[in-house]
Design a protein around this motif. Structure first.
Motif, PDB file in Angstrom:
ATOM      1  N   ASP A 107       2.276  11.253  10.099  1.00 41.78           N
ATOM      2  CA  ASP A 107       3.430  10.771  10.224  1.00 41.78           C
ATOM      3  C   ASP A 107       3.607   9.219  10.211  1.00 41.78           C
ATOM      4  N   ARG A 108       2.445   8.679   9.672  1.00 38.99           N
ATOM      5  CA  ARG A 108       2.254   7.358   9.462  1.00 38.99           C
ATOM      6  C   ARG A 108       2.515   6.986   8.072  1.00 38.99           C
ATOM      7  N   VAL A 109       2.751   5.834   7.739  1.00 43.19           N
ATOM      8  CA  VAL A 109       2.659   5.322   6.497  1.00 43.19           C
ATOM      9  C   VAL A 109       1.175   5.207   5.897  1.00 43.19           C
ATOM     10  N   VAL A 110       0.989   5.813   4.674  1.00 47.58           N
ATOM     11  CA  VAL A 110      -0.456   5.856   4.227  1.00 47.58           C
ATOM     12  C   VAL A 110      -0.437   4.769   3.187  1.00 47.58           C
ATOM     13  N   CYS A 111      -1.571   3.823   3.157  1.00 44.69           N
ATOM     14  CA  CYS A 111      -1.664   2.701   2.165  1.00 44.69           C
ATOM     15  C   CYS A 111      -3.170   2.646   1.783  1.00 44.69           C
ATOM     16  N   PRO A 112      -3.387   3.359   0.327  1.00 44.06           N
ATOM     17  CA  PRO A 112      -4.496   3.173  -0.113  1.00 44.06           C
ATOM     18  C   PRO A 112      -4.770   1.712  -0.591  1.00 44.06           C
ATOM     19  N   LEU A 113      -5.943   1.231  -0.687  1.00 39.73           N
ATOM     20  CA  LEU A 113      -6.441  -0.046  -1.060  1.00 39.73           C
ATOM     21  C   LEU A 113      -7.782   0.270  -1.998  1.00 39.73           C
ATOM     22  N   MET A 114      -7.654  -0.031  -3.071  1.00 36.20           N
ATOM     23  CA  MET A 114      -8.721   0.029  -3.860  1.00 36.20           C
ATOM     24  C   MET A 114      -9.177  -1.522  -4.612  1.00 36.20           C
ATOM     25  N   ASP A 115     -10.044  -1.958  -4.451  1.00 34.40           N
ATOM     26  CA  ASP A 115     -10.545  -3.188  -4.514  1.00 34.40           C
ATOM     27  C   ASP A 115     -10.501  -3.630  -5.989  1.00 34.40           C
ATOM     28  N   ALA A 116      -9.718  -4.435  -6.496  1.00 33.63           N
ATOM     29  CA  ALA A 116      -9.779  -4.726  -7.882  1.00 33.63           C
ATOM     30  C   ALA A 116     -10.388  -6.294  -8.194  1.00 33.63           C
ATOM     31  N   ARG A 117     -10.818  -6.733  -7.139  1.00 29.82           N
ATOM     32  CA  ARG A 117     -11.637  -8.214  -7.126  1.00 29.82           C
ATOM     33  C   ARG A 117     -10.568  -9.015  -7.436  1.00 29.82           C
ATOM     34  N   ARG A 118     -10.982 -10.281  -6.975  1.00 31.92           N
ATOM     35  CA  ARG A 118     -10.274 -11.644  -7.309  1.00 31.92           C
ATOM     36  C   ARG A 118      -9.173 -11.692  -6.140  1.00 31.92           C
ATOM     37  N   ASN A 119      -9.177 -11.168  -5.154  1.00 34.32           N
ATOM     38  CA  ASN A 119      -8.235 -10.929  -3.883  1.00 34.32           C
ATOM     39  C   ASN A 119      -7.133 -10.163  -4.304  1.00 34.32           C
ATOM     40  N   GLN A 120      -7.476  -9.081  -5.402  1.00 35.41           N
ATOM     41  CA  GLN A 120      -6.687  -7.991  -5.734  1.00 35.41           C
ATOM     42  C   GLN A 120      -6.928  -6.726  -5.332  1.00 35.41           C
TER      43      GLN A 120
END
Length: 232
Positions: A107-120
């Motif tokens: 029931d939570r928001v799901v936030c995937p984060l994939m490293d794209a480098r350079r703070n992205q």
């Protein structure tokens, strides 16, 4: 219905087979080898283990991006080759949606984060919406490349508890702890990286909805130009 799932979009390489809602087998590695060395041997090992006749597949689901340019090309070429040889359609599953599917039903928001480098990061935010006895993914923040601080600000604006996952989490964890203002948690091992089982399972949903492409027409979704293209 029997779906083969392939994911080589990031650091993890994985293959899986799902049949009628049951995971028949999954092979996942996150080790220092290129996906060109691992993906087909993993598929062969899984095929032998579960005595899979590839001709019995209904479709091949592949993590279609975003992600590593090389990894996406390897997964795409593998899926296209299998699809053409077996005369099977492909199901293109966005990598970030596949990651979110690891946390099915939360029931939570799901936030995937994939490293794209350079703070992205390659990122998005999703929620699960009940549909009868099932859930469907709903996009809360559309996928795309983003500055990590900008994405965390957007998550704060939602004002809802969130779960983070993906290989960008350890890279930017100190930034998350410093900037996040809502209740948050980090997905545990087993659910915090790409899983071919989720690609196959979500691929089954999309296959049932008719979301397939001919193998010859499949192309990865990079979301941004490669470093070599940017530097031209």
């Amino acid at each position: 219905m029997k779906i083969l799932g392939l994911d080589s979009s990031g650091l993890v390489a994985g293959v899986a087979v799902v049949e009628d809602g049951i995971l028949l087998g999954e092979y996942t590695t996150d080790y220092k080898k290129t996906h060109s060395q691992t993906l087909l041997p993993m598929l062969d090992a899984l095929k032998n283990m579960i005595e899979l006749d590839l001709n019995t597949l209904d479709a091949i689901a592949v993590a279609s991006g975003p992600g590593s340019f090389t990894g996406l090309r390897i997964g795409s070429a593998t899926a296209k080759g299998l699809g053409l040889a077996l005369k099977k359609p492909l199901v293109e599953v966005p990598t970030l949606e596949g990651l979110a599917w690891n946390l099915w039903g939360t029931d939570r928001v799901v936030c995937p984060l994939m490293d794209a480098r350079r703070n992205q990061v390659y990122t998005a935010a999703y929620e699960f919406v009940p549909l009868g006895e099932e859930f469907r993914l709903k996009t809360v923040i559309p996928q795309g490349p983003a500055d990590i601080d900008d994405m965390l600000a957007k998550i704060n604006e939602l004002g809802r508890p969130v779960i983070f996952l993906g290989d960008g989490v350890p890279v930017y964890f100190e930034r998350i702890k410093k900037s996040i203002e809502v209740e948050y948690s980090i997905a545990p091992a087993g659910n915090n990286r790409q899983r071919a089982g989720s690609i196959a399972a979500l691929g089954m949903v999309y296959y049932a909805e008719g979301k397939t492409v001919d193998a010859a027409d499949h192309h990865p979704e990079y979301l941004r130009k490669s470093q070599a293209e940017r530097e031209v």
